[in-house]
Design an enzyme around this catalytic site. Structure first.
Site, PDB file in Angstrom:
ATOM      1  CG  LEU A  89      -1.931  -1.209   1.189  1.00  0.00           C
ATOM      2  CD1 LEU A  89      -2.837  -1.171   2.407  1.00  0.00           C
ATOM      3  CD2 LEU A  89      -2.751  -1.273  -0.093  1.00  0.00           C
ATOM      4  CB  CYS A  90       4.474   1.936  -0.100  1.00  0.00           C
ATOM      5  SG  CYS A  90       4.947   1.733   1.602  1.00  0.00           S
ATOM      6  CG  HIS A  91       1.042   6.605  -2.213  1.00  0.00           C
ATOM      7  ND1 HIS A  91       0.662   6.411  -0.912  1.00  0.00           N
ATOM      8  CD2 HIS A  91      -0.080   6.897  -2.908  1.00  0.00           C
ATOM      9  CE1 HIS A  91      -0.652   6.575  -0.815  1.00  0.00           C
ATOM     10  NE2 HIS A  91      -1.133   6.866  -2.009  1.00  0.00           N
TER      11      HIS A  91
ATOM     12  CG  MET B 254       6.350   2.662   4.964  1.00  0.00           C
ATOM     13  SD  MET B 254       6.589   1.676   6.467  1.00  0.00           S
ATOM     14  CE  MET B 254       7.014   0.092   5.789  1.00  0.00           C
ATOM     15  CD  GLU B 255       9.201   5.278   0.633  1.00  0.00           C
ATOM     16  OE1 GLU B 255       8.311   4.992  -0.184  1.00  0.00           O
ATOM     17  OE2 GLU B 255       8.926   5.739   1.762  1.00  0.00           O
TER      18      GLU B 255
ATOM     19  CG  ASP C 235      23.561 -12.581  -0.026  1.00  0.00           C
ATOM     20  OD1 ASP C 235      23.310 -13.804   0.001  1.00  0.00           O
ATOM     21  OD2 ASP C 235      23.984 -11.996  -1.048  1.00  0.00           O
TER      22      ASP C 235
END
Length: 159
Positions: A77-79, A115-116, A130
């Site tokens: 739901l992030c733009h 969120m970014e 990793d």
């Protein structure tokens, strides 16, 4: 918080992307952090740049930037946002065999970049994992958190 206060739910309680079309464009900045701890052998290989896959922190920095740019592809739901800055810093804490990542993300837009920043931090730390997992599979990623955000209707936040 009641269901009516969650902006990603419509009147029927279904998930939807929030309409931000009427919001004012403002400068928005978010800073997130997180850490990864590892055994001595992995930490030494990282510090001495003796990892066969390459420069761990250099590659993790690029991965973080890429992660910030791809956040809307990962979080439903992030733009999608036009990012104006992604700055990635690492601190090495030798006594704890820990790498701390801090990511600051900026945009001039109608919705925030929390969120970014959080996604970029996570991706940076996952990349470190990793690249060093052949040496230490017990590494632990922790303490991913938003440190501060500026701009927008909800105002500033400082942890």
């Amino acid at each position: 918080m009641g269901k009516s206060q969650l902006t990603h739910l419509n009147a029927a309680g279904e998930a939807h992307m929030v309409d931000v079309s009427d919001k004012a464009v403002t400068k928005r900045v978010a800073l997130a952090t997180g850490s990864i701890t590892m055994n001595e052998e992995a930490f030494t290989a990282l510090v001495e740049e003796k990892v066969s896959k390459g420069n761990v922190l250099g590659i993790a920095r690029i991965a973080a930037i890429q992660g910030a740019k791809k956040t809307s592809d990962l979080i439903p739901l992030c733009h999608p946002l036009p990012l104006t800055k992604v700055n990635v810093e690492f601190a090495l804490i030798e006594a704890e065999r820990k790498v701390i990542a801090e990511v600051e993300v900026s945009t001039n837009g109608v919705t925030g970049v929390e969120m970014e920043a959080l996604t970029a931090t996570s991706v940076a730390l996952l990349t470190v994992y990793d690249m060093l997992k052949a040496i230490d599979k017990r590494m632990e990623i922790s303490s991913i958190a938003l440190l501060r955000k500026q701009g927008g209707k909800s105002g500033d936040f400082v942890r």
